[in-house]
Design an enzyme around this catalytic site. Sequence first.
Site, mmCIF file in Angstrom:
data_model
loop_
_atom_site.group_PDB
_atom_site.id
_atom_site.type_symbol
_atom_site.label_atom_id
_atom_site.label_comp_id
_atom_site.label_asym_id
_atom_site.label_seq_id
_atom_site.Cartn_x
_atom_site.Cartn_y
_atom_site.Cartn_z
ATOM 1 N N PHE A 130 23.174 49.436 27.914
ATOM 2 C CA PHE A 130 22.353 49.927 29.019
ATOM 3 C C PHE A 130 23.187 50.958 29.766
ATOM 4 O O PHE A 130 24.208 50.612 30.370
ATOM 5 C CB PHE A 130 21.998 48.740 29.924
ATOM 6 N N GLU A 134 27.008 56.508 36.454
ATOM 7 C CA GLU A 134 27.738 57.755 36.203
ATOM 8 C C GLU A 134 28.967 57.805 37.111
ATOM 9 O O GLU A 134 29.074 57.007 38.058
ATOM 10 C CB GLU A 134 26.830 58.955 36.477
ATOM 11 N N PRO A 135 29.874 58.751 36.853
ATOM 12 C CA PRO A 135 31.072 58.851 37.701
ATOM 13 C C PRO A 135 30.743 58.966 39.185
ATOM 14 O O PRO A 135 31.455 58.417 40.031
ATOM 15 C CB PRO A 135 31.767 60.107 37.169
ATOM 16 N N GLY A 138 26.612 55.365 40.974
ATOM 17 C CA GLY A 138 26.603 53.954 40.611
ATOM 18 C C GLY A 138 25.463 53.268 41.331
ATOM 19 O O GLY A 138 24.330 53.203 40.857
ATOM 20 N N ILE A 164 30.042 51.728 30.922
ATOM 21 C CA ILE A 164 28.959 51.253 30.063
ATOM 22 C C ILE A 164 29.455 50.113 29.170
ATOM 23 O O ILE A 164 30.283 50.307 28.280
ATOM 24 C CB ILE A 164 28.381 52.404 29.213
ATOM 25 N N GLN A 284 43.898 14.160 51.081
ATOM 26 C CA GLN A 284 42.639 14.534 51.731
ATOM 27 C C GLN A 284 42.382 16.037 51.689
ATOM 28 O O GLN A 284 41.225 16.474 51.595
ATOM 29 C CB GLN A 284 42.628 14.035 53.176
ATOM 30 N N GLY A 345 51.745 27.012 39.816
ATOM 31 C CA GLY A 345 52.276 28.066 38.956
ATOM 32 C C GLY A 345 51.553 28.168 37.634
ATOM 33 O O GLY A 345 51.378 29.266 37.085
ATOM 34 N N GLU A 368 25.715 45.308 38.302
ATOM 35 C CA GLU A 368 24.290 45.085 38.576
ATOM 36 C C GLU A 368 24.012 44.924 40.074
ATOM 37 O O GLU A 368 23.167 44.140 40.491
ATOM 38 C CB GLU A 368 23.756 43.885 37.786
ATOM 39 N N GLU A 372 27.774 44.056 48.537
ATOM 40 C CA GLU A 372 27.310 44.803 49.709
ATOM 41 C C GLU A 372 25.910 45.382 49.494
ATOM 42 O O GLU A 372 25.100 45.441 50.425
ATOM 43 C CB GLU A 372 28.312 45.924 50.027
#
Length: 390
Positions: A130, A134-135, A138, A164, A284, A345, A368, A372
């Site tokens: 899909f 683009e640069p 978005g 892509i 706890q 760790g 997608e 925000e």
Amino acid sequence: MADLEYLNWPFLEGRHRELAQSLDAWAAQHIPQHHDHDVDAACRALVKQLGQAGWLKHAIGGTAYGGASDAIDTRAVCLIRETLARHSGLADFAFAMQGLGSGAITLYGSEENKREYLTRVGRGEAISAFALSEPDAGSDVAAMACAATLDGDHYVLNGEKTWISNGGIADVYVVFARTGEAPGARGISAFIVDAGLPGFEIAERIDVIAPHPLARLRFTNCRVPVSKRLGEAGQGFKVAMATLDIFRTSVAAAALGFARRALDEALARTTSRKMFGKTLADFQLTQAKLAQMATGIDAAALLTYRAAWQRDQGRRVTKEAAMAKLTATETAQQVIDAAVQMFGGLGVVSEQPVERLYREIRSLRIYEGATEVQQLIIARELLAEAVPRG
């Protein structure tokens, strides 16, 4: 087998429960925990495997073309993505892109298009992609620069696409380009572009923190037959949004799969890790964090399957899908981070399950529609609902 009690929620039907349980058992037997370092080869193998086992038939619509049903079942797609994500991020990716990459063909393809592509995609014999971003375009689709000019019975494509998924390994790309019928998002059309078409090249492969096939595409006087246009000229934005409307909720489901795996790993770790004469789970602080993780997962799952159920009832889910994606991806990030912390760790050792999850989840908060953007969508829908009518 994972705890599948949530399958008894009223959003889901018996066939959904059977699907999830069957896939969980199949994935435990067939999906490896570690994939080959050649991510292209691993992804191709997973697509073929998912197709041969019959899971990809849920990613396409139309029983005449090998689909599980005439319309894509959003709840089935969500359950498959959640289950696969719990086992393997790359397996989830392989399934999801077969659906997203061919979703526009399911919705807007001609009979000829559907017969040519959907059957092969559903069998895992062709890989789909899909190509929208683009640069410099978005989230702001109206800023799209890639253009398609009508020339007889062909369109001539020029421009670039980036970020892509399946770029470089896909056999077929759904590409969106400006055709100029109107300004902004109303002057965009969608096209099926076959890999290997003259004037189409992979300009760059992109490496990301969770290895997936990703690329920047370039089109230079690439001629695409008018018959490969999806929908009417200038309908491209509608095509893109309709496709994303199906699969955006499934991004939330994938995040749930990652989060559930992280909680399972955290429970196993904290109940076995000895510390100060006790186990880590006896403290706890640990218990409070585990409770927070489990509650967040259930809250996100309720939003996710509400949105999926509503869409399967034929209802508009713009707000609900945005709420689900926002909540599930942000919650999964918090749950996985907490799991890494509990591992100490060991949690940052390369290829440990929680370390892989930490890398896998990050992109889901962006693609997608970033978090925000989802917030803006929700607010826009709320404000529209608040405007007095009449």
